[in-house]
Structure formats: C-alpha cells, structure tokens
Design a protein around this motif. Sequence first.
Motif, PDB file in Angstrom:
ATOM      1  N   UNK A   5      53.130  41.430  46.998  1.00  0.00           N
ATOM      2  CA  UNK A   5      51.766  41.283  47.475  1.00  0.00           C
ATOM      3  C   UNK A   5      50.828  42.164  46.673  1.00  0.00           C
ATOM      4  N   UNK A   6      49.858  41.586  46.020  1.00  0.00           N
ATOM      5  CA  UNK A   6      48.934  42.351  45.192  1.00  0.00           C
ATOM      6  C   UNK A   6      47.990  43.177  46.053  1.00  0.00           C
ATOM      7  N   UNK A   7      47.563  44.306  45.512  1.00  0.00           N
ATOM      8  CA  UNK A   7      46.647  45.177  46.240  1.00  0.00           C
ATOM      9  C   UNK A   7      45.555  45.715  45.340  1.00  0.00           C
ATOM     10  N   UNK A   8      44.493  46.200  45.952  1.00  0.00           N
ATOM     11  CA  UNK A   8      43.429  46.872  45.220  1.00  0.00           C
ATOM     12  C   UNK A   8      42.770  45.989  44.172  1.00  0.00           C
ATOM     13  N   UNK A   9      42.565  46.556  42.975  1.00  0.00           N
ATOM     14  CA  UNK A   9      41.885  45.846  41.900  1.00  0.00           C
ATOM     15  C   UNK A   9      42.670  44.605  41.456  1.00  0.00           C
ATOM     16  N   UNK A  10      43.997  44.695  41.495  1.00  0.00           N
ATOM     17  CA  UNK A  10      44.814  43.543  41.106  1.00  0.00           C
ATOM     18  C   UNK A  10      44.578  42.371  42.054  1.00  0.00           C
ATOM     19  N   UNK A  11      44.432  42.665  43.339  1.00  0.00           N
ATOM     20  CA  UNK A  11      44.174  41.611  44.321  1.00  0.00           C
ATOM     21  C   UNK A  11      42.808  40.987  44.094  1.00  0.00           C
ATOM     22  N   UNK A  12      41.807  41.816  43.828  1.00  0.00           N
ATOM     23  CA  UNK A  12      40.459  41.304  43.599  1.00  0.00           C
ATOM     24  C   UNK A  12      40.398  40.466  42.326  1.00  0.00           C
ATOM     25  N   UNK A  13      41.098  40.916  41.277  1.00  0.00           N
ATOM     26  CA  UNK A  13      41.119  40.163  40.024  1.00  0.00           C
ATOM     27  C   UNK A  13      41.792  38.804  40.220  1.00  0.00           C
ATOM     28  N   UNK A  14      42.884  38.795  40.990  1.00  0.00           N
ATOM     29  CA  UNK A  14      43.584  37.540  41.255  1.00  0.00           C
ATOM     30  C   UNK A  14      42.689  36.581  42.040  1.00  0.00           C
ATOM     31  N   UNK A  15      41.970  37.099  43.027  1.00  0.00           N
ATOM     32  CA  UNK A  15      41.048  36.269  43.794  1.00  0.00           C
ATOM     33  C   UNK A  15      40.006  35.646  42.872  1.00  0.00           C
ATOM     34  N   UNK A  16      39.513  36.441  41.901  1.00  0.00           N
ATOM     35  CA  UNK A  16      38.521  35.941  40.961  1.00  0.00           C
ATOM     36  C   UNK A  16      39.035  34.816  40.091  1.00  0.00           C
ATOM     37  N   UNK A  17      40.341  34.791  39.854  1.00  0.00           N
ATOM     38  CA  UNK A  17      40.959  33.720  39.060  1.00  0.00           C
ATOM     39  C   UNK A  17      41.364  32.532  39.926  1.00  0.00           C
ATOM     40  N   UNK A  18      41.097  32.615  41.220  1.00  0.00           N
ATOM     41  CA  UNK A  18      41.503  31.547  42.126  1.00  0.00           C
ATOM     42  C   UNK A  18      42.918  31.689  42.636  1.00  0.00           C
ATOM     43  N   UNK A  19      43.572  32.819  42.312  1.00  0.00           N
ATOM     44  CA  UNK A  19      44.947  33.050  42.765  1.00  0.00           C
ATOM     45  C   UNK A  19      44.910  33.770  44.111  1.00  0.00           C
ATOM     46  N   UNK A  20      44.562  33.026  45.124  1.00  0.00           N
ATOM     47  CA  UNK A  20      44.501  33.600  46.459  1.00  0.00           C
ATOM     48  C   UNK A  20      45.905  33.872  46.978  1.00  0.00           C
ATOM     49  N   UNK A  21      46.001  34.630  48.056  1.00  0.00           N
ATOM     50  CA  UNK A  21      47.308  34.848  48.670  1.00  0.00           C
ATOM     51  C   UNK A  21      47.949  33.510  49.031  1.00  0.00           C
ATOM     52  N   UNK A  22      47.154  32.612  49.597  1.00  0.00           N
ATOM     53  CA  UNK A  22      47.676  31.309  50.023  1.00  0.00           C
ATOM     54  C   UNK A  22      48.203  30.521  48.831  1.00  0.00           C
TER      55      UNK A  22
END
Length: 216
Positions: free
Chosen positions: A164-181
């Motif tokens: 599970x990504x956290x912090x800046x890595x999570x935000x960067x993934x969200x920006x690429x469309x790589x949501x948790x879902x």
Amino acid sequence: MHSLFKTLMAAILLVTLTACGSAPTATRFAMPDDTMPDETLLREMPPDVRIDSFTVTVPQSLKANERNLYYPIGDIVWRGEPRGDRHAQVKRIFVAGLRDAAPRIAGNRPVRLDVQVTRFHSLSEKARYTVGGVHDIDFRYRLVDIATGQQIGPSKNVNADLKGLGGEAALAAEGRGETQKARIISHLSRVIFEELMVPGGHVTANLGLLQAINDL
C-alpha cells in the motif's frame, strides 16, 4: 487480547516509521459461507480450464471499521471509495478483477469459479497519507465443473497482499490515475490468473513487518 496485541504492535511500528521516514458476467448463484470448507491439502492445478462463470461472496459476518486510525481493527477496512456499503464495494472490486482475468484463462474445460472474501484490510486515510502499509487481502475459492456440477478438488485459501503506497508516493500514483481501487483490481486479476495458470499458484510477496503483524 489478541486484537489489542496487534494494535499495539502496529502502532509502535507506525510511530517508528513516521519518525524516521518521509512523509465474463458474474452469475446470481449465491454460495453460503459453509459450502467452502478449509483446504486440507494443496489442490493440483486443474489442467485446461476456462472460467465460464463466477460468483463472489463477501459475508456479512465480516466486520467493517471506519475509524481513521493507523491500524483500525476489523475484517474490512476500505477508504478508496466514498463511505457506503463496504461489503458491496469489496464485492465489486473482486468482480472487476475476475472479469479482467477470465478471458485470459481460456482452456477447454468450462468451470465456475466461486470466490469468498475472508479479509479485505486496506489502508486508513491516516496510513495512506503518511507511512503507507499493506493491502491485506485474503480469499478462498473453489472450481466447479459446469458439466457435472461437481467441485474439482478442495477449496483453496489465497493470500493476495499488495504493498500500500503512502505519502508522496500515494499522491503521485493518484495523479497518474493509479488509485488504490485500480491497483487492487489489477493485482487481483493477476493473482487469479496465476492461481489457475501457473504451477503452484500465486506466491505472496514478502512485504515486511507490517505484513507479519497482519498475519498474527
């Protein structure tokens, strides 16, 4: 006492990390909980199968926890969608993963794949936007021969943990469309494919101490 120990261990680890780190169509067949007994031996990979249909069950006996703690105790912890029926949301995630995997499992023997979720402990908001963690996902499944209606071998328990990504890595993934879902659906598709097409099935990744705490 067991839950308290897990909570304390997780809290200690997360405090330490915070201090030192930067921030096909599903059928309507309903499978009762008691129809999938725990496996007693490793099932041999059925040769030459294809998924003709599948079912997904998320028992209401699984308890959801909405508390925003680093490690909420519960069977279902899911914050990748607006608050709602978490059991239904988890079911839709599994259905999406199975629909993606099914066309790639294209053998000659038609089977029905019955999946029962036993744990879906993702990240709380607090964990996702700080230290991350582990998407702790467990399920069991069975294969049923379409022609005979008979189960093929014993049911199998699968651990499908995902980092599970956290912090800046999570935000960067969200920006690429790589949501948790999106990440979990893709991961579940891969796990199902490996279970039915790779000798030995899916091998769970080694995700460190948080994963070990989940398994206590």
